[in-house]
Write a protein that holds these residues in place. Structure first.
Motif, short mmCIF file in Angstrom:
data_model
loop_
_atom_site.label_atom_id
_atom_site.label_comp_id
_atom_site.label_asym_id
_atom_site.label_seq_id
_atom_site.Cartn_x
_atom_site.Cartn_y
_atom_site.Cartn_z
N THR A 1 -3.21 9.45 10.26
CA THR A 1 -3.76 8.77 9.09
C THR A 1 -3.18 7.36 9.06
N ASP A 2 -3.51 6.60 8.03
CA ASP A 2 -3.06 5.21 7.92
C ASP A 2 -2.16 5.04 6.70
N THR B 1 -9.22 5.23 1.06
CA THR B 1 -8.52 4.03 1.52
C THR B 1 -8.98 2.82 0.72
N ALA C 1 -8.05 7.48 10.40
CA ALA C 1 -7.35 7.68 9.14
C ALA C 1 -7.40 9.13 8.68
N ASN D 1 0.80 -1.23 0.00
CA ASN D 1 0.00 0.00 0.00
C ASN D 1 0.84 1.28 0.00
N ASP E 1 -2.47 2.85 4.37
CA ASP E 1 -3.16 2.33 3.19
C ASP E 1 -4.09 3.36 2.56
N VAL E 2 -3.80 4.65 2.77
CA VAL E 2 -4.67 5.70 2.24
C VAL E 2 -3.97 6.46 1.12
#
Length: 386
Positions: A143-144, A264, A212, A55, A146-147
Motif C-alpha cells: 500500500t502507500d 487515497t 496501493a 499524510n 497517503d492512504v
C-alpha cells in the motif's frame, strides 16, 4: 462525409467495448459478500514513503483501527530518503504502538535487482524489494503512505485467500472527493480505471491493478522475477508485478468486497496531476500487452473525435451533430459503467459531478497523452526519463 463516417464507426466501437466490459464484470459479481473466515493468514504490509509527513497521521489512525489480530501481521515502512519529518513520525508511532510489529528501514542500499544483474531498480521498486526481503510472513500486502485503510481490510483479504487458490489478489482504490473540481476529476478518472481493471480481470485479461492495494504470495513474487527488463522504469511496480505473475501462469484474482477498498488523497495541483499522468504513461508504454495498448488507443481516439468535431463543426454543421450525439451516448454509457463500479465499491455516484468532469475529460486526456510522449518528468523532487 468520410470523416463523419469514421467518427461514427469509432463511436460504435467505443460504446460496444465499454458495454462489453461493464456487463462482463457485473455478470460475474456475487450479489452477497462471502462469509467471513476466521483470521489465519499472515501478512507483511509494505509501505514505501518519501516526504509523506502530511499524510502519515491519517494512515496511522487507520492502522490503529485495524481489527485483525496484531499477531498475524507486521508493517514495514521503507523510507526513500525523505526530506521531511516522515522518519520521526513513524518512529513516534512505533513507540506508541508496541503491540503492533512495526519496522522502519532505509532504502539507501545496494539497488541491484534480485536476479543479480547490473540493471538497477528504480527508487520505488527498490523500496518494495527491500521490504519484501525483510518480510517474515507468506503474504505481501503493498500500500502507500497517503492512504486510509478500512477497518476490516485484512479480514477481507483473509477471506478472499481462503476461498481461492490465488497467488495474487488485486483490490480497489478510491480517490477522495473534496469541493475542488480537480479532486472530482481524479475521483471519476480513478473510478474508470477501477472499472477497466475489474473488467479485465473478469474477462480473463488482467492487465492493470493498483499498488496501493495489492496482495500476493511472497514466494510467487520471487519466482516471477517481476523486475527483469523493467527495473529502471520509475513507476509500474504494480502492473509489472501483475505482468510477471501472468507470464508464469500463476493464479490471479480481484477482490470486490467493499470492505477491502482503500482511500487515497487527490493531488492538489494540475502540475502534480500532469506529472503523475506522464509517469503512468511511461509505464503503460512498457507493458507487454497489446490489449491494454489497443484500449488506450481507442479511448484516446474517442476523445480526439469529440475535440475535432467541436473544431470542424464551424465549417460543417454535421460535425456538431456528431458532437452532440457522440457526447450524449458516451456520457450515458460511461455513466452506466462508472455507476456500476461505484455500486461494487458502495460509493455514491453523482451524475451532476460526472457531467462536469465529462465536459473537460476529452481535453485533459488529449493533453496528458500528447505531452507524455516527450521530455522528462518530475516526481517527488526527482527527474526521470522513463
Amino acid at each position: 462525409m468520410t470523416w463523419i463516417l469514421g467518427f461514427y464507426v469509432l463511436l460504435v466501437l467505443y460504446l460496444v467495448y465499454i458495454l462489453w466490459m461493464t456487463l462482463g464484470f457485473i455478470r460475474f459479481l456475487k450479489p452477497e459478500p462471502p462469509e467471513k473466515r476466521p483470521p489465519n493468514a499472515k501478512f507483511s504490509i509494505t509501505i514505501p514513503m518519501r516526504d509523506e509527513a502530511k499524510n502519515l497521521p491519517d494512515l496511522f489512525n487507520s492502522i490503529s483501527d485495524l481489527s485483525y489480530p496484531t499477531s498475524l501481521f507486521e508493517i514495514i515502512f521503507v523510507d526513500d530518503d525523505s526530506r521531511d519529518d516522515s522518519w520521526k513520525l513513524v518512529r513516534a508511532f512505533q513507540a506508541d504502538h508496541r503491540e503492533i510489529k512495526i519496522y522502519l528501514v532505509s532504502s539507501q542500499s545496494d539497488r541491484n535487482n534480485e536476479a543479480g544483474s547490473e540493471e538497477k531498480l528504480s527508487p520505488k521498486k527498490n523500496t518494495i524489494h527491500k521490504a519484501i526481503s525483510l518480510s517474515s510472513y507468506p503474504y505481501i500486502l503493498t500500500t502507500d503512505a497517503d492512504v486510509s485503510l478500512p477497518e476490516h481490510w485484512l479480514e477481507s483479504y483473509n477471506t478472499s485467500l481462503h476461498n481461492s487458490v490465488a497467488d495474487l489478489v488485486a483490490g480497489g482504490v478510491v480517490i477522495e472527493k473534496s469541493t475542488s473540481f480537480l479532486s472530482r476529476y481524479q475521483h471519476y478518472d480513478m473510478l474508470s480505471l477501477q472499472a477497466f481493471g475489474l473488467g479485465s480481470f473478469k474477462g480473463r485479461q488482467p492487465v492493470i491493478c493498483n499498488g496501493a492495494n495489492l496482495c500476493y504470495k511472497k514466494q510467487a513474487y520471487l519466482d516471477a522475477e517481476v523486475n527483469l527488463g523493467t527495473a529502471h522504469i520509475a513507476s509500474g511496480d504494480d502492473v509489472f508485478t501483475l505482468q510477471g505473475f501472468r507470464k508464469k501462469g500463476l493464479e490471479i484474482n480481484y477482490i470486490s468486497d467493499p470492505e477491502s477498498v482503500v482511500w487515497t488523497k487527490p493531488l492538489e495541483s494540475f502540475g502534480e496531476l500532469w506529472q503523475q499522468r506522464r509517469r503512468w504513461a511511461r509505464k503503460i508504454s512498457s507493458v507487454d500487452s497489446g490489449y491494454i495498448k489497443a484500449v488506450g488507443i481507442l479511448v484516446t481516439l474517442m476523445q480526439l473525435t469529440l475535440v475535432l468535431s467541436l473544431i470542424l463543426g464551424f465549417w460543417n454543421p454535421e460535425f456538431f451533430v456528431f458532437l452532440v450525439t457522440g457526447f450524449v451516448l458516451k456520457f450515458m454509457v460511461d455513466g452506466f459503467s462508472l455507476s456500476s463500479m461505484a455500486k461494487v465499491q458502495e460509493l455514491y455516484f453523482c451524475w451532476t459531478d460526472f457531467l462536469k468532469v465529462s465536459l473537460v475529460y476529452p481535453f485533459f486526456t488529449l493533453f496528458f497523452s500528447l505531452t507524455s510522449l516527450f521530455g522528462k518528468f518530475e516526481w517527488k523532487g526527482r527527474r526521470y526519463s522513463k
